[in-house]
Design a protein around this motif. Structure first.
Motif, short mmCIF file in Angstrom:
data_model
loop_
_atom_site.label_atom_id
_atom_site.label_comp_id
_atom_site.label_asym_id
_atom_site.label_seq_id
_atom_site.Cartn_x
_atom_site.Cartn_y
_atom_site.Cartn_z
N THR A 44 -6.85 73.27 76.90
CA THR A 44 -6.74 72.42 75.40
C THR A 44 -6.36 71.09 75.73
O THR A 44 -5.29 70.81 76.38
N LEU A 45 -6.78 70.20 74.35
CA LEU A 45 -6.53 68.78 74.90
C LEU A 45 -5.26 68.69 73.75
O LEU A 45 -4.81 67.88 73.86
N VAL A 48 -1.52 67.60 74.94
CA VAL A 48 -1.65 67.23 75.99
C VAL A 48 -0.01 65.91 75.78
O VAL A 48 0.77 65.69 76.95
N ILE A 76 -6.02 64.37 83.60
CA ILE A 76 -6.69 65.64 83.43
C ILE A 76 -7.65 65.92 82.82
O ILE A 76 -9.02 65.37 82.23
N ASN A 78 -10.59 68.88 82.00
CA ASN A 78 -10.54 70.26 80.66
C ASN A 78 -11.43 70.86 81.00
O ASN A 78 -13.08 69.81 80.91
N ARG A 80 -14.75 72.09 78.89
CA ARG A 80 -15.15 71.92 77.53
C ARG A 80 -16.38 72.07 77.45
O ARG A 80 -17.22 72.04 78.13
N TRP A 86 -13.97 66.90 69.98
CA TRP A 86 -13.54 66.71 71.61
C TRP A 86 -13.39 65.45 71.93
O TRP A 86 -12.52 64.66 72.60
N GLU A 89 -9.97 63.49 70.24
CA GLU A 89 -9.50 64.44 71.63
C GLU A 89 -9.12 62.86 72.53
O GLU A 89 -8.29 62.36 72.97
N VAL A 90 -9.93 62.99 72.98
CA VAL A 90 -10.08 61.94 74.52
C VAL A 90 -9.50 60.80 73.91
O VAL A 90 -8.88 60.11 74.68
N ILE A 93 -6.47 60.45 73.23
CA ILE A 93 -5.05 60.75 74.44
C ILE A 93 -5.13 59.06 75.82
O ILE A 93 -4.46 58.37 76.03
N LYS A 102 -3.66 57.20 81.08
CA LYS A 102 -4.28 58.53 81.13
C LYS A 102 -6.14 58.32 81.24
O LYS A 102 -6.47 57.35 80.18
N VAL A 104 -9.13 61.79 81.03
CA VAL A 104 -9.21 62.73 80.90
C VAL A 104 -10.56 63.08 81.03
O VAL A 104 -11.78 62.33 81.10
#
Length: 230
Positions: A44-45, A48, A76, A78, A80, A86, A89-90, A93, A102, A104
């Motif tokens: 899961t993110l 992170v 990262i 993931n 999904r 989602w 969240e990306v 991050i 970073k 994803v």
């Protein structure tokens, strides 16, 4: 997914070291600048950004590298499903400015399986051939919103900017831009697009956030309409 990415890193002349659950990659560029990647797969993110401090300290202490702070990126991985939460969240991050640059990389088992089926087993060079294949690129354009193996392929190329591609992909992108311009011409918006492009050429990067693009477009269309009346 980690094994596929590992093959790509090694093909691009990185050396790898395992540090806890992280894989550490090191490469010296032609300019002798050494840069690094950490790769980790998470379920899961959600945590992170909390865990990145621990990952940073663990690898820095383990590898004992003076330039680790400024030359390290974090990838990262993931597994999904595609949804708006989602994506948020990306974004959160990847826009976070602390510790690492970073990236994803999301995937699902079906797209990964199909991508592997289109690659030569154990040959990461075949990934690069797929990325620069015009037919593959055209298929991706036709279904770019679907999470197919095509999308996973081009997501990998985006998230790993060090992948050394040949010029064919640029031809494909040029073709895409040409098609876009043709569509604009069909609906009589190409001249307006060029005007906006010219206006933005004179704008400093720091001023972009202050531009109301809808107002800019409306004013240009109004000028052209008044010009046509004359």
């Amino acid at each position: 997914m980690k094994s596929l990415l590992h093959d790509i890193f090694i093909k691009e002349d990185f050396e790898s070291t395992q540090v806890s659950e992280l894989t550490f990659y090191k490469k010296k560029s032609e300019e002798t600048i050494i840069y690094y990647w950490l790769v980790v797969e998470v379920d899961t993110l959600e945590k992170v950004l909390e865990l990145q401090d621990e990952w940073f300290d663990t690898c820095k202490n383990e590898m004992n590298l003076e330039d680790f702070d400024k030359n390290t990126s974090l990838l990262i991985i993931n597994e999904r499903t595609e949804d708006e939460e989602w994506k948020k969240e990306v974004l959160n991050i990847e826009e976070d400015p602390f510790q690492f640059k970073k990236y994803v990389l999301g995937y699902n088992q079906e797209s990964l399986k199909e991508l592997k089926e289109h690659c030569e087993e154990g040959n990461p060079e075949s990934i690069k051939k797929l990325i620069t294949d015009e037919k593959v690129f055209n298929d991706y354009k036709e279904n770019y919103s679907d999470f197919t193996w095509h999308k996973l392929l081009y997501t990998i190329s985006q998230k790993l900017p060090f992948i050394n591609l040949n010029i064919e992909i640029e031809k494909g992108l040029d073709s895409l831009f040409t098609e876009s311009y043709e569509k604009l011409e069909e609906i009589n918006l190409y001249e307006s697009f060029k005007r906006i492009d010219e206006e933005l050429d004179d704008v400093k990067l720091s001023q972009l956030e202050d531009i109301e693009f809808e107002d800019l477009f409306a004013s240009i269309v109004k000028e052209e309409h008044n010009g046509n009346k004359d």
